[in-house]
Design an enzyme around this catalytic site. Structure first.
Site, short mmCIF file in Angstrom:
data_model
loop_
_atom_site.label_atom_id
_atom_site.label_comp_id
_atom_site.label_asym_id
_atom_site.label_seq_id
_atom_site.Cartn_x
_atom_site.Cartn_y
_atom_site.Cartn_z
N LYS A 161 0.80 -1.20 0.00
CA LYS A 161 0.00 0.00 0.00
C LYS A 161 0.85 1.27 0.00
CE LYS A 161 -3.61 -2.09 2.89
NZ LYS A 161 -4.29 -1.95 4.21
N ILE A 179 9.79 2.71 -0.11
CA ILE A 179 11.02 2.80 0.68
C ILE A 179 11.89 1.58 0.51
CG2 ILE A 179 9.94 1.85 2.78
CD1 ILE A 179 11.57 4.03 4.35
N ASP A 191 15.03 -0.25 2.58
CA ASP A 191 15.98 -0.23 3.71
C ASP A 191 16.88 -1.46 3.69
OD1 ASP A 191 13.90 -1.80 4.75
OD2 ASP A 191 13.41 -0.42 6.36
N GLY A 237 16.49 -3.86 1.59
CA GLY A 237 16.55 -4.25 0.17
C GLY A 237 15.84 -5.56 -0.12
N LYS A 259 15.66 6.33 10.55
CA LYS A 259 14.60 6.57 11.54
C LYS A 259 13.34 5.94 10.99
CE LYS A 259 16.35 11.21 12.57
NZ LYS A 259 16.07 12.65 12.50
N ASP A 309 3.09 3.63 6.66
CA ASP A 309 2.26 3.36 7.83
C ASP A 309 3.05 2.89 9.03
OD1 ASP A 309 2.92 0.72 6.73
OD2 ASP A 309 1.44 -0.03 8.17
N1 HPA Z 1 8.21 3.50 7.92
C1 HPA Z 1 7.14 2.81 7.46
N2 HPA Z 1 7.25 1.68 6.78
C2 HPA Z 1 8.50 1.21 6.55
C3 HPA Z 1 9.64 1.89 7.01
C4 HPA Z 1 9.49 3.10 7.74
O1 HPA Z 1 10.46 3.75 8.19
N3 HPA Z 1 10.71 1.17 6.60
C5 HPA Z 1 10.20 0.10 5.93
N4 HPA Z 1 8.87 0.11 5.89
MG MG Z 2 4.27 -0.69 6.01
#
Ligand code: HPA
Ligand code: MG
Length: 214
Positions: free
Chosen positions: A66, A131, A133, A135, A181, A189
């Site tokens: 989502k 996002i 992070d 990978g 962060k 979410d």
């Molecule tokens: N926030 C929300 N969802 C996520 C994040 C985050 O920092 N990293 C990976 N999924």
């Molecule tokens: Mg999420």
């Protein structure tokens, strides 16, 4: 050369009280990391960079739900403008991937809503995700797409977190590089809350506690 990313420094946070935040999230946030208006400005340029790289090919845009719903909508709009003189159409497709609970990756990546994936066979696909992070999620998705017979993939990411990758995965177009962060808003979410928040924010301890999963 990879297009320039907008890098958000580790200590950059704007006061929540300086922004218009929905009342339902009162007290749940501790800082604004990226205001919504800045996302729109950045996405406009990202679309131009994508068009410069991909050119006038027919492309399929794949929205990873989502989290990327807002980013995807903004990017499609800007890409439509960037490709206004392009004779080849773009198509849009949607897929759902889930891996997070609370602020942690569960390590289990579920890919759902695959029913129409065959439609992407032989196509050039721009994977649009919120996002990256570890990978892992993106790597799993890309390998699934290639197994399905997708010809070429690029990735467009709203955010790339400054954390060590568990898996190396191509990040072709990145809007913002952010500190390590946990952030919410603009589609992202915490246990399904905050996706509707316009700005990308850091949560307060009270917010983390309030929406913790049972
Ligand atoms: N926030 C929300 N969802 C996520 C994040 C985050 O920092 N990293 C990976 N999924
Ligand atoms: Mg999420």
């Amino acid at each position: 050369m990879a297009p320039t990313r907008a890098v958000i420094p580790d200590d950059f946070e704007l006061p929540v009280d300086a922004f218009d935040i929905p009342i339902c999230y009162d007290g749940d946030l501790s800082g604004v990391v990226i205001p919504e208006g800045l996302v729109r400005d950045r996405v406009r340029r990202l679309a131009k960079d994508i068009h410069a790289e991909i050119g006038n090919k027919p492309i399929a845009l794949l929205c990873v739900l989502k989290g990327s719903y807002k980013f995807f909508t903004a990017l499609v709009e800007e890409l439509t403008n960037a490709r206004s003189s392009c004779p080849e159409p773009m198509t849009v497709d949607f897929i759902r991937v889930k891996s997070y609970e609370d602020q942690m990756s569960t390590g289990q990546i579920q890919i759902m809503g695959l029913s129409n994936l065959d439609e992407l066979k032989g196509k050039s696909v721009l994977v649009v995700d919120d996002i990256s992070d570890t990978g892992r999620t993106l790597a799993k998705l890309l390998s699934t797409l290639h197994e399905t017979g997708v010809e070429k993939t690029w990735t467009a990411l709203l955010l790339s977190k400054r954390v060590k990758r568990v898996v190396d995965v191509p990040e072709d177009f990145v809007a913002f590089e952010i500190p390590d962060k946990f952030i919410v808003g603009y589609g992202l979410d915490y246990n399904q809350k905050f996706r509707d928040l316009g700005h990308i924010c850091v949560m307060s301890p009270a917010g983390i506690e309030k929406y913790k999963s049972e």
